[in-house]
Design an enzyme around this catalytic site. Structure first.
Site, PDB file in Angstrom:
ATOM      1  N   HIS A  98       0.854  -1.197   0.000  1.00 53.14           N
ATOM      2  CA  HIS A  98       0.000   0.000   0.000  1.00 53.14           C
ATOM      3  C   HIS A  98       0.883   1.238   0.000  1.00 53.14           C
ATOM      4  O   HIS A  98       1.983   1.241   0.565  1.00 53.14           O
ATOM      5  CB  HIS A  98      -0.974   0.016   1.187  1.00 53.14           C
ATOM      6  CG  HIS A  98      -0.343   0.054   2.544  1.00 53.14           C
ATOM      7  ND1 HIS A  98       0.054   1.227   3.152  1.00 53.14           N
ATOM      8  CD2 HIS A  98      -0.049  -0.937   3.428  1.00 53.14           C
ATOM      9  CE1 HIS A  98       0.553   0.955   4.341  1.00 53.14           C
ATOM     10  NE2 HIS A  98       0.515  -0.352   4.537  1.00 53.14           N
ATOM     11  N   ASP A 100      -0.486   4.405   0.857  1.00 50.60           N
ATOM     12  CA  ASP A 100      -0.924   5.387   1.850  1.00 50.60           C
ATOM     13  C   ASP A 100      -0.154   5.165   3.134  1.00 50.60           C
ATOM     14  O   ASP A 100       0.364   4.076   3.394  1.00 50.60           O
ATOM     15  CB  ASP A 100      -2.426   5.304   2.076  1.00 50.60           C
ATOM     16  CG  ASP A 100      -2.836   4.036   2.820  1.00 50.60           C
ATOM     17  OD1 ASP A 100      -2.510   2.939   2.321  1.00 50.60           O
ATOM     18  OD2 ASP A 100      -3.480   4.122   3.889  1.00 50.60           O
ATOM     19  N   ASP A 131       6.593   0.995   5.952  1.00 51.30           N
ATOM     20  CA  ASP A 131       5.162   0.692   5.970  1.00 51.30           C
ATOM     21  C   ASP A 131       4.389   1.689   5.108  1.00 51.30           C
ATOM     22  O   ASP A 131       3.947   2.703   5.604  1.00 51.30           O
ATOM     23  CB  ASP A 131       4.669   0.728   7.418  1.00 51.30           C
ATOM     24  CG  ASP A 131       3.219   0.350   7.568  1.00 51.30           C
ATOM     25  OD1 ASP A 131       2.696  -0.366   6.706  1.00 51.30           O
ATOM     26  OD2 ASP A 131       2.605   0.786   8.562  1.00 51.30           O
ATOM     27  N   GLU A 164      -5.141   1.584   3.176  1.00 51.46           N
ATOM     28  CA  GLU A 164      -4.981   0.518   4.167  1.00 51.46           C
ATOM     29  C   GLU A 164      -4.889   1.071   5.581  1.00 51.46           C
ATOM     30  O   GLU A 164      -5.488   0.533   6.519  1.00 51.46           O
ATOM     31  CB  GLU A 164      -3.728  -0.304   3.841  1.00 51.46           C
ATOM     32  CG  GLU A 164      -3.611  -1.608   4.628  1.00 51.46           C
ATOM     33  CD  GLU A 164      -2.992  -1.448   6.004  1.00 51.46           C
ATOM     34  OE1 GLU A 164      -3.212  -2.317   6.865  1.00 51.46           O
ATOM     35  OE2 GLU A 164      -2.286  -0.448   6.235  1.00 51.46           O
ATOM     36  N   GLU A 165      -4.152   2.160   5.752  1.00 48.35           N
ATOM     37  CA  GLU A 165      -3.951   2.711   7.093  1.00 48.35           C
ATOM     38  C   GLU A 165      -5.232   3.309   7.675  1.00 48.35           C
ATOM     39  O   GLU A 165      -5.376   3.389   8.899  1.00 48.35           O
ATOM     40  CB  GLU A 165      -2.850   3.782   7.068  1.00 48.35           C
ATOM     41  CG  GLU A 165      -1.478   3.273   6.645  1.00 48.35           C
ATOM     42  CD  GLU A 165      -0.831   2.338   7.644  1.00 48.35           C
ATOM     43  OE1 GLU A 165      -1.488   1.946   8.632  1.00 48.35           O
ATOM     44  OE2 GLU A 165       0.334   1.970   7.443  1.00 48.35           O
ATOM     45  N   HIS A 431       4.453   3.611  12.220  1.00 45.28           N
ATOM     46  CA  HIS A 431       3.360   4.370  12.843  1.00 45.28           C
ATOM     47  C   HIS A 431       3.868   5.378  13.882  1.00 45.28           C
ATOM     48  O   HIS A 431       3.075   6.169  14.396  1.00 45.28           O
ATOM     49  CB  HIS A 431       2.317   3.461  13.503  1.00 45.28           C
ATOM     50  CG  HIS A 431       1.538   2.635  12.543  1.00 45.28           C
ATOM     51  ND1 HIS A 431       0.308   2.091  12.849  1.00 45.28           N
ATOM     52  CD2 HIS A 431       1.787   2.243  11.268  1.00 45.28           C
ATOM     53  CE1 HIS A 431      -0.146   1.399  11.816  1.00 45.28           C
ATOM     54  NE2 HIS A 431       0.748   1.483  10.839  1.00 45.28           N
TER      55      HIS A 431
END
Length: 461
Positions: A98, A100, A131, A164-165, A431
């Protein structure tokens, strides 16, 4: 199958080629990280996500992919799809990542600009570096290396998600409406990570997730705390009471009716290692009970992601009329996320004091996932990992995070083998502020994926 054109390149030669592609990988990762592709228009303009999507689409076209498309998904975002045909009769492998990313949590806390890939202490720092923009580059590098050694031995589908996030489910809904699009013999989800740096790992389980926004209202408007405090019901205090009820004294998650005593039987996570990986301050205790692996991979975990209330700077002496919070609840395999959401909502309604008015809104949800690690694809990946990580055997671990698409794919294609690998090892700090990726890990996993595709093609002959 007529797969006579498939041949396995020499692993050492393939490793040399992957190494030679790392400079290009860094350049392209820097280009992709530069897009502020947080899929929330309240934080960044939609054009940032559109720019990242177009970058991925252009990269696929440059590698000879056909049917490259920007898929407009029901949640208002775009996923990128492409198809690269392989030899006649070869199996089809879907590669997922992903583009995003999570918000930056305030750029002032970053040691370098979050959307500018920066090398420091042997790692590349930037939001999305691990990520999961690094996952996009991992897929591209593996395919490029194979093309220099006789070609890609399988049919390849690539899908790169745009939300996705956010957990808003756009790609899941799109896949369910177009079930033929992502059909494959095997799927490699490039959004997981090694248990620790340098230890090759596939992820066997994922916790599910629900996101709930709770709003508490008590008054028509804020009141002077001197004139009304002590009798007027404070919405912020009511919200704090409700949130506190979600944890036991030891910090364990306590949602009425939700079991929280699961046990993880696989690879264990030593507490000392976890404290170091999580950067727990000296003297501060961990929360919960059971082993660390139990707490991360086999039990539910609630987290308050944010609270809307006045900041300390500029606060007035007021009793608050309204307060709001965003809550994440992770649930282990075996627990239905929709049922967990109902239990969470019922718990919050019951725990909110003084008959305060409570509004609950679900803003995201994903089911937990359990992979079949006995499938032939896992044998091919284990062989590939031995080559990419000499002297190490592939390990199987759980992951506390959620990838909602996994369950959708498993339901749509019950005979498809699904593997989860990726760049999000503990030092990556995904994150969080100062997210980074290990270039050595990117190189090894790119090689592992390239070797996996050749071994998997051979296993299907």
């Amino acid at each position: 199958m007529d797969t006579s054109s498939i041949r396995q390149p020499d692993p050492a030669a393939l490793a040399t080629t992957v190494a030679s592609l790392q400079s290009r990988a860094r350049t392209e990762l820097a280009e992709l990280v530069a897009f502020k592709s947080v899929a929330d228009e309240a934080q960044f303009p939609k054009s940032e996500c559109e720019g990242a999507a177009n970058w991925v689409a252009d990269a696929l076209r440059a590698e000879g992919f056909e049917d490259v498309a920007l898929l407009d998904t029901p949640d208002g975002t775009q996923s990128v799809y492409g198809y690269l045909p392989g030899p006649a009769g070869a199996p089809t492998v879907l590669l997922y990542a992903h583009y995003d990313v999570q918000p930056t949590l305030g750029e002032a806390a970053w040691l370098s600009p979050p959307f500018e890939l920066t090398e420091r202490d042997g790692r590349w720092y930037g939001r999305g570096a691990a990520d999961c923009k690094g996952g996009v580059i991992m897929h591209l590098t593996a395919l490029r290396a194979l093309k220099e050694h006789g070609g890609v031995p399988v049919n390849v589908k690539v899908i790169v998600e745009g939300s996705e996030e956010q957990g808003t489910g756009g790609l899941q809904e799109y896949a369910e409406a177009h079930p033929e699009l992502l059909a494959a013999d095997a799927i490699v989800i490039g959004d997981a990570g090694n248990f620790r740096l340098g230890l090759p790992t596939v992820t066997a389980t994922l916790r599910g997730m629900t996101l709930v926004r709770v709003t508490v209202d008590t008054l028509e408007g804020n009141l002077h705390s001197g004139m009304f405090g002590g009798a007027a019901p404070d919405a912020l205090a009511a919200l704090i009471r409700a949130l506190d009820s979600l944890r036991a004294e030891d910090g364990s998650t306590t949602v009425d009716g939700l079991e929280a005593d699961g046990v993880w039987e696989g690879l264990q996570y030593p507490e000392e290692d976890f404290r170091k990986d999580a950067k727990v301050l000296d003297g501060v205790g961990l929360i919960g009970s059971g082993t660390v692996a139990d707490r991360l991979w086999a039990r539910p975990a609630v987290t308050v992601l944010g609270i809307d209330c006045p900041p300390v700077v500029g606060a007035t002496p007021s009793v608050h009329a309204s307060a709001r919070a965003l809550i994440s609840l992770r649930v282990p395999p075996g627990v239905d996320a929709a049922e967990a959401t109902k239990l969470l909502n019922a718990h919050l309604e019951k725990a909110t004091p003084w008959n305060a008015r409570v509004r609950l809104e679900q803003v995201g949800q994903g089911q937990p996932f359990r992979a079949d690690t006995s499938s032939p694809a896992y044998a091919s990946m284990a062989a590939a990992m031995r080559i990419a990580y000499p002297g190490e055997e592939m390990q199987t671990a759980g992951m506390g995070g959620s990838i909602p698409l996994c369950n959708t794919l498993a339901a749509l294609y019950p005979d498809t083998e699904i593997l989860l690998i990726g760049l999000s090892e503990p030092e990556a700090q995904i994150h969080a502020v100062n997210e980074s990726v290990s270039p050595e890990e990117l190189e090894r996993l790119s090689l592992a994926e390239a070797v996996f595709l050749t071994r998997y093609a051979e296993s299907k002959r």
